[in-house]
Write a protein that holds these residues in place. Structure first.
Motif, PDB file in Angstrom:
ATOM      1  N   CYS B  32       0.826  -1.208   0.000  1.00 41.74           N
ATOM      2  CA  CYS B  32       0.000   0.000   0.000  1.00 41.74           C
ATOM      3  C   CYS B  32       0.861   1.259   0.000  1.00 41.74           C
ATOM      4  N   PHE B  33       1.905   1.247   0.772  1.00 40.74           N
ATOM      5  CA  PHE B  33       2.764   2.429   0.843  1.00 40.74           C
ATOM      6  C   PHE B  33       3.404   2.693  -0.510  1.00 40.74           C
ATOM      7  N   VAL B  34       3.816   1.635  -1.180  1.00 41.53           N
ATOM      8  CA  VAL B  34       4.413   1.809  -2.507  1.00 41.53           C
ATOM      9  C   VAL B  34       3.380   2.389  -3.460  1.00 41.53           C
ATOM     10  N   GLU B  35       2.164   1.873  -3.344  1.00 39.01           N
ATOM     11  CA  GLU B  35       1.129   2.309  -4.291  1.00 39.01           C
ATOM     12  C   GLU B  35       0.616   3.713  -4.008  1.00 39.01           C
ATOM     13  N   LYS B  36       0.541   4.067  -2.714  1.00 35.78           N
ATOM     14  CA  LYS B  36      -0.120   5.321  -2.359  1.00 35.78           C
ATOM     15  C   LYS B  36       0.743   6.291  -1.570  1.00 35.78           C
ATOM     16  N   GLY B  37       1.823   5.827  -1.010  1.00 37.64           N
ATOM     17  CA  GLY B  37       2.600   6.682  -0.117  1.00 37.64           C
ATOM     18  C   GLY B  37       2.186   6.472   1.325  1.00 37.64           C
ATOM     19  N   PHE B  38       3.049   6.861   2.235  1.00 37.84           N
ATOM     20  CA  PHE B  38       2.788   6.638   3.656  1.00 37.84           C
ATOM     21  C   PHE B  38       1.465   7.257   4.102  1.00 37.84           C
ATOM     22  N   HIS B  39       1.216   8.473   3.673  1.00 37.25           N
ATOM     23  CA  HIS B  39       0.057   9.174   4.212  1.00 37.25           C
ATOM     24  C   HIS B  39      -1.237   8.834   3.488  1.00 37.25           C
ATOM     25  N   ALA B  40      -1.131   8.639   2.203  1.00 35.93           N
ATOM     26  CA  ALA B  40      -2.356   8.387   1.445  1.00 35.93           C
ATOM     27  C   ALA B  40      -2.857   6.956   1.617  1.00 35.93           C
ATOM     28  N   ALA B  41      -1.991   6.077   2.079  1.00 37.07           N
ATOM     29  CA  ALA B  41      -2.431   4.704   2.295  1.00 37.07           C
ATOM     30  C   ALA B  41      -3.231   4.634   3.588  1.00 37.07           C
ATOM     31  N   GLY B  42      -4.426   4.129   3.508  1.00 35.78           N
ATOM     32  CA  GLY B  42      -5.276   4.072   4.696  1.00 35.78           C
ATOM     33  C   GLY B  42      -5.157   2.745   5.404  1.00 35.78           C
ATOM     34  N   MET B  43      -5.447   2.770   6.692  1.00 34.19           N
ATOM     35  CA  MET B  43      -5.404   1.527   7.460  1.00 34.19           C
ATOM     36  C   MET B  43      -6.412   0.528   6.901  1.00 34.19           C
ATOM     37  N   PHE B 116      12.123   4.227  -0.744  1.00 28.05           N
ATOM     38  CA  PHE B 116      13.379   4.934  -0.503  1.00 28.05           C
ATOM     39  C   PHE B 116      13.148   6.445  -0.519  1.00 28.05           C
ATOM     40  N   LEU B 117      12.390   6.894  -1.474  1.00 29.57           N
ATOM     41  CA  LEU B 117      12.120   8.326  -1.579  1.00 29.57           C
ATOM     42  C   LEU B 117      11.239   8.813  -0.437  1.00 29.57           C
ATOM     43  N   GLU B 118      10.199   8.056  -0.150  1.00 31.58           N
ATOM     44  CA  GLU B 118       9.310   8.461   0.940  1.00 31.58           C
ATOM     45  C   GLU B 118      10.053   8.510   2.259  1.00 31.58           C
ATOM     46  N   MET B 119      10.828   7.480   2.518  1.00 29.95           N
ATOM     47  CA  MET B 119      11.605   7.422   3.751  1.00 29.95           C
ATOM     48  C   MET B 119      12.509   8.640   3.880  1.00 29.95           C
ATOM     49  N   SER B 120      13.199   8.913   2.806  1.00 28.46           N
ATOM     50  CA  SER B 120      14.152  10.019   2.851  1.00 28.46           C
ATOM     51  C   SER B 120      13.426  11.341   3.059  1.00 28.46           C
ATOM     52  N   ALA B 121      12.294  11.485   2.401  1.00 28.76           N
ATOM     53  CA  ALA B 121      11.521  12.712   2.572  1.00 28.76           C
ATOM     54  C   ALA B 121      11.004  12.811   3.999  1.00 28.76           C
ATOM     55  N   GLU B 122      10.489  11.730   4.493  1.00 27.40           N
ATOM     56  CA  GLU B 122       9.908  11.733   5.839  1.00 27.40           C
ATOM     57  C   GLU B 122      10.974  11.975   6.901  1.00 27.40           C
ATOM     58  N   ALA B 123      12.181  11.541   6.617  1.00 28.14           N
ATOM     59  CA  ALA B 123      13.267  11.744   7.578  1.00 28.14           C
ATOM     60  C   ALA B 123      13.498  13.229   7.825  1.00 28.14           C
ATOM     61  N   THR B 124      13.100  14.017   6.852  1.00 25.92           N
ATOM     62  CA  THR B 124      13.222  15.466   6.962  1.00 25.92           C
ATOM     63  C   THR B 124      12.346  16.030   8.075  1.00 25.92           C
ATOM     64  N   ARG B 125      11.289  15.292   8.426  1.00 28.07           N
ATOM     65  CA  ARG B 125      10.311  15.839   9.380  1.00 28.07           C
ATOM     66  C   ARG B 125      10.195  15.028  10.653  1.00 28.07           C
ATOM     67  N   ASP B 126      10.258  13.723  10.526  1.00 27.09           N
ATOM     68  CA  ASP B 126      10.053  12.866  11.693  1.00 27.09           C
ATOM     69  C   ASP B 126      11.404  12.535  12.320  1.00 27.09           C
ATOM     70  N   PRO B 127      11.612  12.957  13.549  1.00 20.78           N
ATOM     71  CA  PRO B 127      12.928  12.772  14.174  1.00 20.78           C
ATOM     72  C   PRO B 127      13.278  11.294  14.371  1.00 20.78           C
ATOM     73  N   GLN B 128      12.262  10.489  14.616  1.00 15.44           N
ATOM     74  CA  GLN B 128      12.527   9.078  14.835  1.00 15.44           C
ATOM     75  C   GLN B 128      13.043   8.429  13.556  1.00 15.44           C
ATOM     76  N   ILE B 129      12.399   8.765  12.465  1.00 16.48           N
ATOM     77  CA  ILE B 129      12.848   8.239  11.174  1.00 16.48           C
ATOM     78  C   ILE B 129      14.222   8.810  10.845  1.00 16.48           C
ATOM     79  N   ALA B 130      14.377  10.088  11.127  1.00 14.44           N
ATOM     80  CA  ALA B 130      15.672  10.710  10.846  1.00 14.44           C
ATOM     81  C   ALA B 130      16.789   9.967  11.558  1.00 14.44           C
ATOM     82  N   THR B 131      16.551   9.635  12.805  1.00 15.99           N
ATOM     83  CA  THR B 131      17.576   8.938  13.584  1.00 15.99           C
ATOM     84  C   THR B 131      17.900   7.577  12.974  1.00 15.99           C
TER      85      THR B 131
END
Lengths: 208, 208, 208, 208
Positions: B32-43, B116-131
């Motif tokens: 789902c994340f690949v298809e929609k992205g972290f945020h657009a993918a719903g539970m 890879f792209l989503e992770m890297s982008a998200e690392a910009t905002r989420d400190p846990q991911i950044a770490t």
DNA sequence: CATGAATGAGGATTCATTCAT
DNA sequence: GATGAATGAATCCTCATTCAT
């Protein structure tokens, strides 16, 4: 703010105000998108950052998605300009290094690393974005190939027009992309190290 | 609980089912994340893809964010493994080229380019991911530097321990990152061209 | 825990185990209800507090609502017992004061102040609870009236059977209710002050 | 914003509509809370009762909890006002009796009995509510003590400032609380009986 | 042109209850 | 009897978008 309400007397071109408003919105949107990402940034936040009401945004953009598109086009334009600058540079390594992380918040001379990542990710899903980016990629690649294969007298690097230029153009682009990724992931990267390594590598890449 | 009464003697490993369910969820989430992205993918979509009810997911993960974290850790693990494989490879260019776009949907041998792209982008905002990503980056960089500076007899490339190895490790990583970006943006890239160019470049990068 | 699995040999009355389980559940439920309230307390929490699985609870109670009902009945029973004790007490003021806040967590001799409030509030909406409480109230009121109007020789207070006894019974009940409210709202109330004031007041209320 | 351009001169008070909406929401919420309790009342129901969409509520209140807090503050305000009225009353028993059950649905002159119970119960768990109520309780108690101990010439009852006034103030409050409980549990209580008993008791409580 | 109130569908998450083991 | 995995409806809340003013 600017746009002194009506100023009767000075007849500005029709659409001048619209253009100003659009760019005000885009500036605000870019800031929000960088801070929160395309999806997490809300229209209300963009409106506030732009100093206007949410409703007004819809006079200038049909939807949030259209704003995203516009931001992406803008970023691609910036990237194109930036790459254009590099062509004429005497010291390519210095130029590229400078490009690295030159974009602080508010600096809009280069493409924003977070947006670069978001755009690229989004291109995976949205056909419209994919098209825009694909077109950008192919023209940029062609440009670089062209420069590499042009004779030194004409400002090129004299690589054979065949695979040598094409392959190296590809590698150059990967390198630039990779630098954007690094910019997002390791903003405090040692730039001196980077520059030296780049200089060495470019020396190889740009000579036959 | 006190119900350890049952089946004394056979020590079933705790959470055999739990582990299976977790990985089922992660597989679905990745898709789902690949298809929609972290945020657009719903539970709901993840639950459906996993063939279970939304509520059940929360028995195995405390929140959507925890799933994202888990996916990222998984991807980083994949990347580490992939890079480990490259160390022993006789033909690095072929290996890297093969790594390029080896990941179709469902192929889980390598890191997914969109993720890879989503992770890297998200690392910009989420400190846990950044770490998490920062730690990954620094160990990988150190690893590569180490290999480059080791003597050829020990399977290394004999670069001087100083800036030569460090700089080239950095460039190699940028190159790999850049290839992931290309994989997302130009999935139909000419792989023969890429491989040839890579071979040529690596030849330079890996010799003193 | 207790309930030694099967203990073949000692034949307990049928239903003895069921009764034990029910009271284990009720004890756990009471604790949870006091801590969280009827609605915020979850069946999972109750099950855990009771040291059993959520599913098992449903063997002994048809629904959460049935547990609430049972808890309420239990509390009303406690209250009845408590009030019964007061009848025979030589020093009523001391007894009532002792009743105030005698209920720490785990002390189950008196009605719990939070549950008293929840029950009373819930009686406003749930007809079944309303009925249970109404019945309790009328019998308790009648009891107290009866005691007040009985002759002192029979352990009563010799008030006229008419409005004097009825009115004072009502006031006594209000006083007791009010003390429960205070117990919930001002748990650190000055008990010496309370006791003195109560003694004085009861002196008036209990003499013709 | 910069749109203070419009209607300069007429200073409309800010939030006239907002205030109206807030009170519309509070009215609806109170009704729902009385009918269902704080937790069982859903935002959807409140929205419907208020004649608006659920989303709109969040323009005026940050969360359901904030609404609950507001309702509680409102109720405490009502209670304060009601108690204030009693001070000046010539016939206290009649006043208190009238206060009893004066609150039908929609009558907002007095504190609602179900809400009184819910508030008190909730204060047991929510520190914010506990604080609000505790502060209310202590000021009200001090007020009543003050009135009781003031000389009759000043509209007081001339009780000694020491324990007599304090103790009787406490009893009075318990009595009032107890009456609220009765109001919830026995809405059809005989008011004539109550009034007579109250008159008798107050006669004792309010004289030295 | 501009506002910001209003909508309502959709988001993540919880929880009483059931049932295969 | 007992477990705890599984369900899915319901919860609170958010947000892109519209529209009366």
């Amino acid at each position: 703010m600017d746009a002194a309400v009506s100023t009767p007397g000075v007849e500005r071109k029709p659409g001048a105000r619209a253009t100003a408003q659009r760019s005000r919105i885009l500036r605000a949107a870019q800031q929000c998108f960088v801070e929160k990402g395309f999806h997490a940034a809300g229209m209300a936040a963009i409106a506030q950052a732009a100093g206007m009401s949410p409703g007004l945004i819809y006079r200038y953009f049909k939807s949030k998605n259209e704003i995203i598109l516009a931001i992406i086009e803008q970023q691609l334009g910036l990237a194109r300009a930036r790459i254009g600058e590099l062509h004429g540079a005497e010291d390519l390594a210095a130029g590229i290094t400078r490009a690295f992380q030159a974009t602080g918040e508010g600096d809009e001379r280069g493409i924003s690393a977070p947006l670069f990542l978001e755009m690229s990710a989004e291109a995976t899903r949205d056909p419209q974005i994919a098209t825009a980016i694909r077109e950008f990629d192919s023209t940029v690649r062609a440009d670089i190939e062209h420069v590499l294969s042009r004779s030194p007298k004409q400002g090129g690097y004299g690589l054979t027009a065949g695979s040598a230029a094409a392959g190296r153009a590809l590698l150059l682009i990967c390198l630039l992309d990779g630098l954007k990724v690094r910019e997002a992931r390791e903003p405090h990267l040692d730039r001196k190290l980077l520059r030296a390594a780049l200089a060495e590598l470019l020396n190889e890449l740009l000579t036959p």
